[in-house]
Motif scaffolding. Structure first.
Motif, PDB file in Angstrom:
ATOM      1  N   PHE A  31       0.802  -1.219   0.000  1.00 26.90           N
ATOM      2  CA  PHE A  31       0.000   0.000   0.000  1.00 26.90           C
ATOM      3  C   PHE A  31       0.841   1.279   0.000  1.00 26.90           C
ATOM      4  N   TRP A  32       2.183   1.136   0.115  1.00 29.82           N
ATOM      5  CA  TRP A  32       3.008   2.350   0.173  1.00 29.82           C
ATOM      6  C   TRP A  32       4.410   2.093  -0.364  1.00 29.82           C
ATOM      7  N   PHE A  33       4.919   3.056  -1.135  1.00 29.51           N
ATOM      8  CA  PHE A  33       6.302   3.034  -1.622  1.00 29.51           C
ATOM      9  C   PHE A  33       6.939   4.364  -1.237  1.00 29.51           C
ATOM     10  N   ASN A  34       8.229   4.346  -0.892  1.00 32.41           N
ATOM     11  CA  ASN A  34       8.844   5.617  -0.502  1.00 32.41           C
ATOM     12  C   ASN A  34       9.276   6.430  -1.727  1.00 32.41           C
ATOM     13  N   LYS A  35       9.770   7.630  -1.455  1.00 32.63           N
ATOM     14  CA  LYS A  35      10.129   8.550  -2.542  1.00 32.63           C
ATOM     15  C   LYS A  35      11.270   7.986  -3.397  1.00 32.63           C
ATOM     16  N   ARG A  36      12.196   7.288  -2.770  1.00 31.49           N
ATOM     17  CA  ARG A  36      13.332   6.773  -3.546  1.00 31.49           C
ATOM     18  C   ARG A  36      12.884   5.682  -4.520  1.00 31.49           C
ATOM     19  N   TRP A  37      11.875   4.929  -4.143  1.00 33.80           N
ATOM     20  CA  TRP A  37      11.326   3.935  -5.083  1.00 33.80           C
ATOM     21  C   TRP A  37      10.782   4.633  -6.319  1.00 33.80           C
ATOM     22  N   HIS A  38       9.945   5.641  -6.107  1.00 34.79           N
ATOM     23  CA  HIS A  38       9.342   6.346  -7.250  1.00 34.79           C
ATOM     24  C   HIS A  38      10.391   7.106  -8.057  1.00 34.79           C
ATOM     25  N   ALA A  39      11.410   7.652  -7.368  1.00 34.15           N
ATOM     26  CA  ALA A  39      12.454   8.388  -8.085  1.00 34.15           C
ATOM     27  C   ALA A  39      13.236   7.454  -8.994  1.00 34.15           C
ATOM     28  N   TYR A  40      13.531   6.254  -8.503  1.00 35.91           N
ATOM     29  CA  TYR A  40      14.283   5.302  -9.310  1.00 35.91           C
ATOM     30  C   TYR A  40      13.436   4.732 -10.441  1.00 35.91           C
ATOM     31  N   CYS A  41      12.221   4.291 -10.106  1.00 35.11           N
ATOM     32  CA  CYS A  41      11.371   3.608 -11.092  1.00 35.11           C
ATOM     33  C   CYS A  41      10.653   4.585 -12.025  1.00 35.11           C
ATOM     34  N   GLY A  42      10.585   5.855 -11.627  1.00 32.55           N
ATOM     35  CA  GLY A  42       9.844   6.819 -12.439  1.00 32.55           C
ATOM     36  C   GLY A  42       8.347   6.572 -12.373  1.00 32.55           C
ATOM     37  N   THR A  43       7.862   6.230 -11.182  1.00 33.14           N
ATOM     38  CA  THR A  43       6.448   5.870 -11.007  1.00 33.14           C
ATOM     39  C   THR A  43       5.809   6.763  -9.944  1.00 33.14           C
ATOM     40  N   ASP A  44       4.496   6.532  -9.740  1.00 38.25           N
ATOM     41  CA  ASP A  44       3.792   7.186  -8.633  1.00 38.25           C
ATOM     42  C   ASP A  44       2.915   6.135  -7.955  1.00 38.25           C
ATOM     43  N   ASN A  45       2.247   6.543  -6.877  1.00 37.35           N
ATOM     44  CA  ASN A  45       1.435   5.590  -6.108  1.00 37.35           C
ATOM     45  C   ASN A  45       0.331   4.966  -6.945  1.00 37.35           C
ATOM     46  N   GLU A  46      -0.283   5.752  -7.805  1.00 35.86           N
ATOM     47  CA  GLU A  46      -1.384   5.238  -8.628  1.00 35.86           C
ATOM     48  C   GLU A  46      -0.908   4.130  -9.555  1.00 35.86           C
ATOM     49  N   GLN A  47       0.270   4.333 -10.169  1.00 37.65           N
ATOM     50  CA  GLN A  47       0.801   3.321 -11.088  1.00 37.65           C
ATOM     51  C   GLN A  47       1.183   2.021 -10.360  1.00 37.65           C
ATOM     52  N   MET A  48       1.598   2.149  -9.113  1.00 37.38           N
ATOM     53  CA  MET A  48       2.052   0.975  -8.360  1.00 37.38           C
ATOM     54  C   MET A  48       0.903   0.233  -7.671  1.00 37.38           C
ATOM     55  N   ALA A  49      -0.278   0.865  -7.576  1.00 37.41           N
ATOM     56  CA  ALA A  49      -1.419   0.261  -6.869  1.00 37.41           C
ATOM     57  C   ALA A  49      -1.950  -0.958  -7.619  1.00 37.41           C
ATOM     58  N   ASN A  50      -2.654  -1.830  -6.846  1.00 34.62           N
ATOM     59  CA  ASN A  50      -3.327  -3.012  -7.416  1.00 34.62           C
ATOM     60  C   ASN A  50      -2.369  -3.910  -8.213  1.00 34.62           C
ATOM     61  N   GLY A  51      -1.164  -4.107  -7.664  1.00 32.58           N
ATOM     62  CA  GLY A  51      -0.202  -5.008  -8.314  1.00 32.58           C
ATOM     63  C   GLY A  51       0.555  -4.373  -9.457  1.00 32.58           C
ATOM     64  N   GLY A  52       0.410  -3.045  -9.637  1.00 35.65           N
ATOM     65  CA  GLY A  52       1.145  -2.378 -10.721  1.00 35.65           C
ATOM     66  C   GLY A  52       2.655  -2.474 -10.553  1.00 35.65           C
ATOM     67  N   TRP A  53       3.117  -2.755  -9.318  1.00 34.55           N
ATOM     68  CA  TRP A  53       4.558  -2.874  -9.058  1.00 34.55           C
ATOM     69  C   TRP A  53       5.207  -4.001  -9.853  1.00 34.55           C
ATOM     70  N   ARG A  54       4.396  -4.954 -10.317  1.00 31.43           N
ATOM     71  CA  ARG A  54       4.951  -6.065 -11.101  1.00 31.43           C
ATOM     72  C   ARG A  54       5.603  -5.564 -12.391  1.00 31.43           C
ATOM     73  N   ALA A  55       5.190  -4.384 -12.855  1.00 31.16           N
ATOM     74  CA  ALA A  55       5.691  -3.864 -14.132  1.00 31.16           C
ATOM     75  C   ALA A  55       7.174  -3.505 -14.085  1.00 31.16           C
ATOM     76  N   VAL A  56       7.709  -3.270 -12.871  1.00 30.45           N
ATOM     77  CA  VAL A  56       9.124  -2.890 -12.788  1.00 30.45           C
ATOM     78  C   VAL A  56      10.031  -4.108 -12.576  1.00 30.45           C
ATOM     79  N   HIS A  57       9.442  -5.294 -12.559  1.00 31.03           N
ATOM     80  CA  HIS A  57      10.228  -6.518 -12.411  1.00 31.03           C
ATOM     81  C   HIS A  57      10.428  -7.196 -13.757  1.00 31.03           C
ATOM     82  N   ASP A  58      11.532  -7.894 -13.886  1.00 27.29           N
ATOM     83  CA  ASP A  58      11.805  -8.669 -15.095  1.00 27.29           C
ATOM     84  C   ASP A  58      10.775  -9.798 -15.175  1.00 27.29           C
ATOM     85  N   PRO A  59       9.996  -9.865 -16.263  1.00 22.41           N
ATOM     86  CA  PRO A  59       8.956 -10.902 -16.359  1.00 22.41           C
ATOM     87  C   PRO A  59       9.513 -12.316 -16.283  1.00 22.41           C
ATOM     88  N   ASP A  60      10.780 -12.498 -16.654  1.00 17.17           N
ATOM     89  CA  ASP A  60      11.384 -13.836 -16.580  1.00 17.17           C
ATOM     90  C   ASP A  60      11.695 -14.234 -15.143  1.00 17.17           C
TER      91      ASP A  60
END
Length: 304
Positions: A31-60
């Protein structure tokens, strides 16, 4: 001044942790990511919600991550995994991920916290070290292959004088190739004697003088007594070896069998002595004969 750790202050500290962090509830939903996560990934809370965090992982790699996360969640234990995370520039970099359960005073898991540490530099250094190690092994193998084929015997030590390398020629001369032998053990381990057949003092051997006293020894000779009782007269040179910065890294001894040449020289010298003795004897006899002849001629002349 004593600070009271209220929610606002706690959030301030957590937001400024110098690593990528996230929090999940006791059901495992982040439910929460810190500022350094968003700064590195170029994301925001909305993009990471509901499992959106999977997008920054290697699918393999993602199935492996999910499996480890599910196992830790079920057992209510921590887990650690190295995984790549995609940055805002689209590049994947390695991160050491550590996930810990957060427990209340009674030991019940009330949530989870994940911390991701960038280990790109560490892996780069390790890769360089492995590459350098591989190159060093290749160089050492190449060096040993060359030294191993030399007709002259070669023995190499470390800075303390322990024998590290004995090539085939040196092995054949001695009949043994003992490693990790220290200077005070050279003579006994390799059955070394003086030219007079006495046990050779280890401290006066060429290799000992080179490694312990920084001497360069040229043309030294000593006897090698092999296990079958045969003896070889060895002649060798020894010198200390230094790195470019002047640090001594060991010593090297080169030796070869001088038995036949020495025997030939000795036989020739004995032959020359014999020849000189014979010439002296012949000259002495000729001189005596001449004296006799002269005396006879003188006597004959007087009688006439």
């Amino acid at each position: 001044m004593i600070y009271k750790m209220d929610d606002k202050l706690l959030r301030l500290f957590v937001e400024n942790v110098p690593t990528l962090c996230w929090m999940a509830d006791n059901e495992g939903e982040i439910f929460w990511f810190n500022k350094r996560w968003h700064a590195y990934c170029g994301t925001d809370n909305e993009q990471m919600a509901n499992g959106g965090w999977r997008a920054v992982h290697d699918p393999d790699i993602l199935p492996e991550i999910m499996k480890a996360w599910a196992k830790a969640f079920e057992a209510r234990t921590s887990f650690e995994l190295t995984m790549p995370l995609k940055g805002a520039d689209g590049l994947f970099r390695p991160f050491l991920t550590q996930v810990e359960p957060a427990c209340d005073d009674e030991g019940h898991v009330v949530g989870w916290i994940g911390v991701h540490t960038d280990i790109t530099a560490q892996q780069t250094v390790e890769s360089l070290l492995q590459s350098a190690k591989g190159q060093l092994l290749a160089v050492n193998s190449y060096r040993e292959a060359i030294l191993g084929q030399l007709a002259e015997g070669v023995i190499i030590t470390d800075p303390e004088g322990r024998i590290l390398f004995v090539n085939d020629a040196a092995n054949k001369l001695h009949g043994v190739a003992k490693l990790n032998i220290e200077p005070n053990e050279y003579a006994e381990a390799y059955s070394l004697f003086t030219e007079d057949g006495e046990p050779h003092p280890s401290e006066t051997l060429p290799l000992t003088r080179a490694v312990l006293y920084d001497e360069t020894v040229i043309g030294a000779r000593w006897l090698i007594r092999r296990s079958d009782g045969s003896e070889i007269l060895a002649i060798g040179n020894a010198q200390p070896v230094y790195a470019e910065q002047g640090t001594k890294i060991g010593a090297v001894l080169t030796i070869h069998d001088d038995t036949h040449r020495y025997a030939t020289e000795k036989a020739l010298a004995e032959a020359l002595l014999t020849k000189e003795a014979l010439l002296y004897e012949v000259n002495h006899r000729v001189k005596n004969s001449l004296q006799i002849v002269t005396s006879l001629l003188t006597l004959q002349s007087r009688n006439s």
